[in-house]
Design an enzyme around this catalytic site. Structure first.
Site, PDB file in Angstrom:
ATOM      1  N   HIS A 125    -101.051  18.322 -37.292  1.00 52.68           N
ATOM      2  CA  HIS A 125    -100.990  17.930 -35.879  1.00 52.68           C
ATOM      3  C   HIS A 125     -99.986  18.804 -35.134  1.00 52.68           C
ATOM      4  CE1 HIS A 125    -101.452  14.153 -33.159  1.00 52.68           C
ATOM      5  NE2 HIS A 125    -101.153  15.204 -32.419  1.00 52.68           N
ATOM      6  N   ARG A 163    -100.317  25.172 -27.763  1.00 52.25           N
ATOM      7  CA  ARG A 163    -100.377  25.360 -26.296  1.00 52.25           C
ATOM      8  C   ARG A 163    -101.236  26.538 -25.843  1.00 52.25           C
ATOM      9  NH1 ARG A 163     -99.423  20.315 -25.597  1.00 52.25           N
ATOM     10  NH2 ARG A 163     -97.233  19.662 -25.559  1.00 52.25           N
ATOM     11  N   ASN A 184    -105.996  20.077 -27.223  1.00 53.89           N
ATOM     12  CA  ASN A 184    -105.692  19.821 -25.807  1.00 53.89           C
ATOM     13  C   ASN A 184    -104.932  21.010 -25.205  1.00 53.89           C
ATOM     14  OD1 ASN A 184    -103.737  18.846 -27.589  1.00 53.89           O
ATOM     15  ND2 ASN A 184    -102.968  17.315 -26.177  1.00 53.89           N
ATOM     16  N   ASP A 198    -107.290  14.406 -29.107  1.00 52.72           N
ATOM     17  CA  ASP A 198    -105.866  14.062 -29.117  1.00 52.72           C
ATOM     18  C   ASP A 198    -105.219  14.235 -27.746  1.00 52.72           C
ATOM     19  OD1 ASP A 198    -103.367  13.351 -30.305  1.00 52.72           O
ATOM     20  OD2 ASP A 198    -102.812  15.444 -30.100  1.00 52.72           O
ATOM     21  N   HIS A 237    -100.874   9.792 -35.666  1.00 47.87           N
ATOM     22  CA  HIS A 237     -99.542   9.269 -35.310  1.00 47.87           C
ATOM     23  C   HIS A 237     -99.477   7.755 -35.090  1.00 47.87           C
ATOM     24  CE1 HIS A 237    -101.408   9.700 -31.397  1.00 47.87           C
ATOM     25  NE2 HIS A 237    -101.046  10.949 -31.209  1.00 47.87           N
ATOM     26  N   ASP A 278     -96.795  16.310 -34.887  1.00 42.83           N
ATOM     27  CA  ASP A 278     -97.152  16.191 -33.466  1.00 42.83           C
ATOM     28  C   ASP A 278     -96.229  17.092 -32.643  1.00 42.83           C
ATOM     29  OD1 ASP A 278     -98.392  15.496 -31.126  1.00 42.83           O
ATOM     30  OD2 ASP A 278     -97.649  13.439 -31.052  1.00 42.83           O
TER      31      ASP A 278
END
Length: 423
Positions: free
Chosen positions: A57, A61, A91, A148, A228, A301
């Site tokens: 995870h 970017r 994302n 996500d 998560h 994450d």
């Protein structure tokens, strides 16, 4: 050669050296008295030699938010943290919802300091209305799909996605959040949100979707991975589902196992994350879930944000924390588990969930040399200014952690030596 360490892998623990040639392990488990001439020797005295860590995870970017992180800077942070592979979350801007964007990210990862796998979006644009072309992305090697950052709100669409995933042999991972219940919340709803006057997200916003997706898993027979987890009742539901034989797996982050909503008392946005930091009871349940196997993996994450974004008022700042360089130290410092169990949570268990066949494997002759060397007793203080990530939003700044990576080897190449990146 990695010399003088203790090997820890899925087969057990034993002393031994590891000899590597042309990217492949040629011998492991015995002390090598004399290495071939010209051999580069990495000192592992007092250290654990393990399969490289794998992060399920990671937010790299790129494309779209390069001011916060790039594939290159994120992979450098990962290598310094002992990771030989990360799964890049979709994302981005644009979202990883097509074969074209998958190819772009894979190309960006070609020269990275760790292997970069890609997670594809379940829905087009992560908008939750139409299924993305899962088969086209799966044909490029994508094995994990998720929206996500937001959960798939439409239960009928999620059922269709699970049925489709079953035919493709891929895994769907869910960010469990009922958006109507979580709307407007910026931290955990509880005593501290009331004290601080910050609108909260109730634990039930996560738990309702965990409950729904367990039902859909039962209906379709398709595996589900829960991202998560953050609440005690979520952990309890997954524990019960596993006991009944459902094919589910789950991850938890380093921050959710040791930080709580009380950290928000100073309105410091570094502690704003999604799902939010929960109560001390929830954090204890996460640790218990990791200890008893309910939670299969620790995933960072890793969510970098530019400094100016995190300096916005609490209700306007984006949620997220970086974690690739601190995850191992936090886990070793905060979990009352032997190092073999901690490494399993960070290495071969996430590798299996992600379907990364060249990572997390037993250290034996004939396999790719993706390894990390861990000094389990080294104490160090987290200094954001010295981190490799392009962003500095770590919640562990100034904290002393125990356990740090000494060397990382990717496909036989030492990419980190004595705690320093080599390129």
């Amino acid at each position: 050669m990695i010399h003088g360490g203790t090997l820890v892998d899925p087969t057990g623990t034993r002393p031994g050296d590891v000899l590597i040639q042309d990217g492949v392990i040629v011998s492991a488990g015995n002390r090598v008295e004399s290495a071939p001439a010209g051999t580069v020797v990495l000192d592992a005295g007092g250290c654990v030699v393990a399969p490289g860590l794998v992060d399920l995870h990671t937010h790299l970017r790129e494309p779209g938010r390069e001011e916060a992180e790039t594939v290159e800077t994120g992979s450098r942070a990962a290598a310094l943290g002992g990771y030989t592979a990360v799964v890049a979350m979709p994302n981005t801007e644009p979202a990883i919802d097509s074969a074209a964007v998958v190819r772009q990210v894979l190309e960006l990862g070609r020269d990275a300091l760790c292997d970069v796998a890609v997670a594809g979006s379940i829905t087009v644009g992560r908008e939750g209305t139409r299924l993305a072309p899962l088969a086209e992305m799966a044909a490029l090697g994508v094995k994990l799909f998720t929206d996500d950052g937001s959960g798939v709100q439409d239960a009928r669409l999620m059922r269709r996605a699970l049925e489709y995933a079953s035919s493709l042999g891929v895994t769907l991972a869910q960010h469990c959040e009922d958006s109507s219940l979580a709307a407007g919340g910026h931290m955990h709803e509880g005593e501290w949100s009331s004290r601080l006057g910050i609108p909260g997200q109730p634990a039930e916003a996560e738990e309702l979707m965990v409950m729904r997706d367990l039902a859909l898993c039962r209906l379709t027979g398709t595996p589900v991975h829960f991202l998560h987890l953050s609440t005690a009742r979520s952990v309890a539901m997954v524990r019960g589902a596993k006991a009944s034989g459902l094919p589910v797996t789950a991850e938890a982050t380093p921050h959710h196992l040791c930080l709580t909503d009380a950290c928000v008392a100073g309105y410091d946005t570094v502690f704003k994350v999604n799902p939010p930091l929960r109560s001390a009871e929830d954090a204890a349940a996460i640790r218990a879930g990791l200890a008893d196997g309910t939670i299969d993996a620790i995933a960072t994450d890793h969510a970098p944000h530019a400094k100016e974004a995190k300096e916005a008022p609490f209700d306007q700042a984006p949620p997220g924390m970086i974690g690739l360089e601190t995850a191992l130290g936090v886990a070793l410092s905060e979990l009352d588990l032997p190092i073999e169990r901690v490494v399993a949570l960070l290495s071969w268990k996430p590798a299996a969930i992600a379907g990364l066949a060249e990572h997390g494997r037993p250290i034996t002759a004939g396999i790719p040399a993706n390894l990390c060397v861990i000094d389990p007793e080294m104490e160090w203080t987290v200094d954001p200014a010295r981190m490799a990530s392009r962003s500095r939003n770590t919640p562990f700044a100034g904290r002393t952690l125990r356990g740090r990576v000494r060397h990382t080897v990717l496909a036989g190449e030492p990419v980190v030596v004595n705690g320093q990146a080599q390129r």
